[in-house]
Motif scaffolding. Sequence first.
Motif, short mmCIF file in Angstrom:
data_model
loop_
_atom_site.label_atom_id
_atom_site.label_comp_id
_atom_site.label_asym_id
_atom_site.label_seq_id
_atom_site.Cartn_x
_atom_site.Cartn_y
_atom_site.Cartn_z
N ILE A 168 0.86 -1.19 0.00
CA ILE A 168 0.00 0.00 0.00
C ILE A 168 0.89 1.23 0.00
O ILE A 168 1.95 1.26 0.63
CB ILE A 168 -0.98 -0.01 1.20
N TYR A 169 0.44 2.24 -0.74
CA TYR A 169 1.21 3.48 -0.89
C TYR A 169 0.23 4.65 -0.99
O TYR A 169 -0.62 4.67 -1.88
CB TYR A 169 2.06 3.37 -2.16
N HIS A 170 0.32 5.58 -0.04
CA HIS A 170 -0.54 6.77 -0.08
C HIS A 170 0.16 7.93 0.62
O HIS A 170 1.21 7.76 1.24
CB HIS A 170 -1.91 6.49 0.53
N SER A 171 -0.42 9.10 0.51
CA SER A 171 0.24 10.33 0.98
C SER A 171 0.17 10.55 2.48
O SER A 171 0.81 11.46 2.99
CB SER A 171 -0.36 11.53 0.26
N ARG A 172 -0.57 9.75 3.20
CA ARG A 172 -0.67 9.96 4.65
C ARG A 172 0.48 9.33 5.43
O ARG A 172 0.57 9.51 6.64
CB ARG A 172 -2.00 9.46 5.17
N PHE A 173 1.32 8.58 4.77
CA PHE A 173 2.52 8.09 5.44
C PHE A 173 3.43 9.29 5.71
O PHE A 173 3.44 10.25 4.95
CB PHE A 173 3.29 7.09 4.57
N ARG A 174 4.18 9.21 6.80
CA ARG A 174 5.19 10.25 7.03
C ARG A 174 6.13 10.24 5.82
O ARG A 174 6.31 9.22 5.16
CB ARG A 174 6.00 9.97 8.29
N TYR A 175 6.73 11.39 5.55
CA TYR A 175 7.54 11.52 4.35
C TYR A 175 8.59 10.42 4.24
O TYR A 175 8.72 9.76 3.22
CB TYR A 175 8.20 12.90 4.28
N ARG A 176 9.34 10.19 5.32
CA ARG A 176 10.42 9.19 5.25
C ARG A 176 9.85 7.78 5.04
O ARG A 176 10.45 6.96 4.36
CB ARG A 176 11.32 9.25 6.47
N ASP A 177 8.67 7.51 5.60
CA ASP A 177 8.04 6.21 5.39
C ASP A 177 7.51 6.09 3.96
O ASP A 177 7.56 5.02 3.35
CB ASP A 177 6.90 5.99 6.39
N ARG A 178 6.99 7.18 3.43
CA ARG A 178 6.50 7.18 2.05
C ARG A 178 7.65 6.95 1.07
O ARG A 178 7.50 6.22 0.09
CB ARG A 178 5.76 8.49 1.74
N VAL A 179 8.79 7.52 1.35
CA VAL A 179 9.97 7.31 0.50
C VAL A 179 10.37 5.83 0.53
O VAL A 179 10.67 5.24 -0.51
CB VAL A 179 11.14 8.22 0.93
N ALA A 180 10.33 5.23 1.70
CA ALA A 180 10.65 3.81 1.82
C ALA A 180 9.63 2.96 1.07
O ALA A 180 9.98 2.01 0.37
CB ALA A 180 10.72 3.40 3.29
N ARG A 181 8.35 3.31 1.19
CA ARG A 181 7.30 2.59 0.47
C ARG A 181 7.48 2.73 -1.03
O ARG A 181 7.27 1.80 -1.79
CB ARG A 181 5.91 3.11 0.84
N GLN A 182 7.86 3.93 -1.45
CA GLN A 182 8.08 4.16 -2.87
C GLN A 182 9.17 3.22 -3.39
O GLN A 182 9.03 2.63 -4.46
CB GLN A 182 8.44 5.61 -3.12
N ARG A 183 10.25 3.08 -2.64
CA ARG A 183 11.32 2.16 -3.04
C ARG A 183 10.81 0.73 -3.14
O ARG A 183 11.16 -0.01 -4.06
CB ARG A 183 12.49 2.23 -2.05
N GLN A 184 9.97 0.32 -2.18
CA GLN A 184 9.40 -1.03 -2.19
C GLN A 184 8.53 -1.25 -3.43
O GLN A 184 8.61 -2.30 -4.06
CB GLN A 184 8.56 -1.27 -0.94
N VAL A 185 7.74 -0.25 -3.77
CA VAL A 185 6.86 -0.36 -4.94
C VAL A 185 7.69 -0.46 -6.21
O VAL A 185 7.42 -1.30 -7.08
CB VAL A 185 5.87 0.81 -5.00
N LEU A 186 8.68 0.39 -6.32
CA LEU A 186 9.54 0.34 -7.52
C LEU A 186 10.22 -1.02 -7.65
O LEU A 186 10.30 -1.59 -8.74
CB LEU A 186 10.57 1.47 -7.48
N ALA A 187 10.69 -1.56 -6.54
CA ALA A 187 11.33 -2.88 -6.57
C ALA A 187 10.31 -3.97 -6.93
O ALA A 187 10.62 -4.89 -7.68
CB ALA A 187 11.97 -3.19 -5.22
N ALA A 188 9.09 -3.83 -6.43
CA ALA A 188 8.05 -4.82 -6.71
C ALA A 188 7.64 -4.82 -8.18
O ALA A 188 7.19 -5.84 -8.71
CB ALA A 188 6.83 -4.57 -5.82
N PHE A 189 7.79 -3.68 -8.84
CA PHE A 189 7.41 -3.58 -10.25
C PHE A 189 8.60 -3.80 -11.19
O PHE A 189 8.46 -3.65 -12.40
CB PHE A 189 6.74 -2.24 -10.53
N ALA A 190 9.74 -4.17 -10.65
CA ALA A 190 10.88 -4.50 -11.50
C ALA A 190 10.51 -5.72 -12.35
O ALA A 190 9.76 -6.59 -11.90
CB ALA A 190 12.11 -4.81 -10.65
#
Length: 94
Positions: free
Chosen positions: A39-61
């Motif tokens: 799950i990825y949305h804007s209510r995560f704290r910024y640093r957590d959202r950045v970490a989630r973004q990395r996870q999503v990018l890796a998952a879509f490799a």
Amino acid sequence: PVVLQALKQGGKVLWVCNTVSDAVKVFQRGMERQIPTLIYHSRFRYRDRVARQRQVLAAFAPTAPPCLVVTTQVCEMSLDISADLLVLQWQLCR
């Protein structure tokens, strides 16, 4: 059925919800069905959202296993990914 079929075929599914609460509901459904779900949305704290973004990018490799990513419109601004299936959900969980 379409989402499950895409995942069975090794695909990446991006499910975009209109609200964070809808995204959480879809995420929970995926987890209950033991679908690899992020799950990825804007209510995560910024640093957590950045970490989630990395996870999503890796998952879509291309070599990553199939997965379902549930998000809000924040993905339009911050993710550069290609999904095998795009689901747009506006009020299906209500």
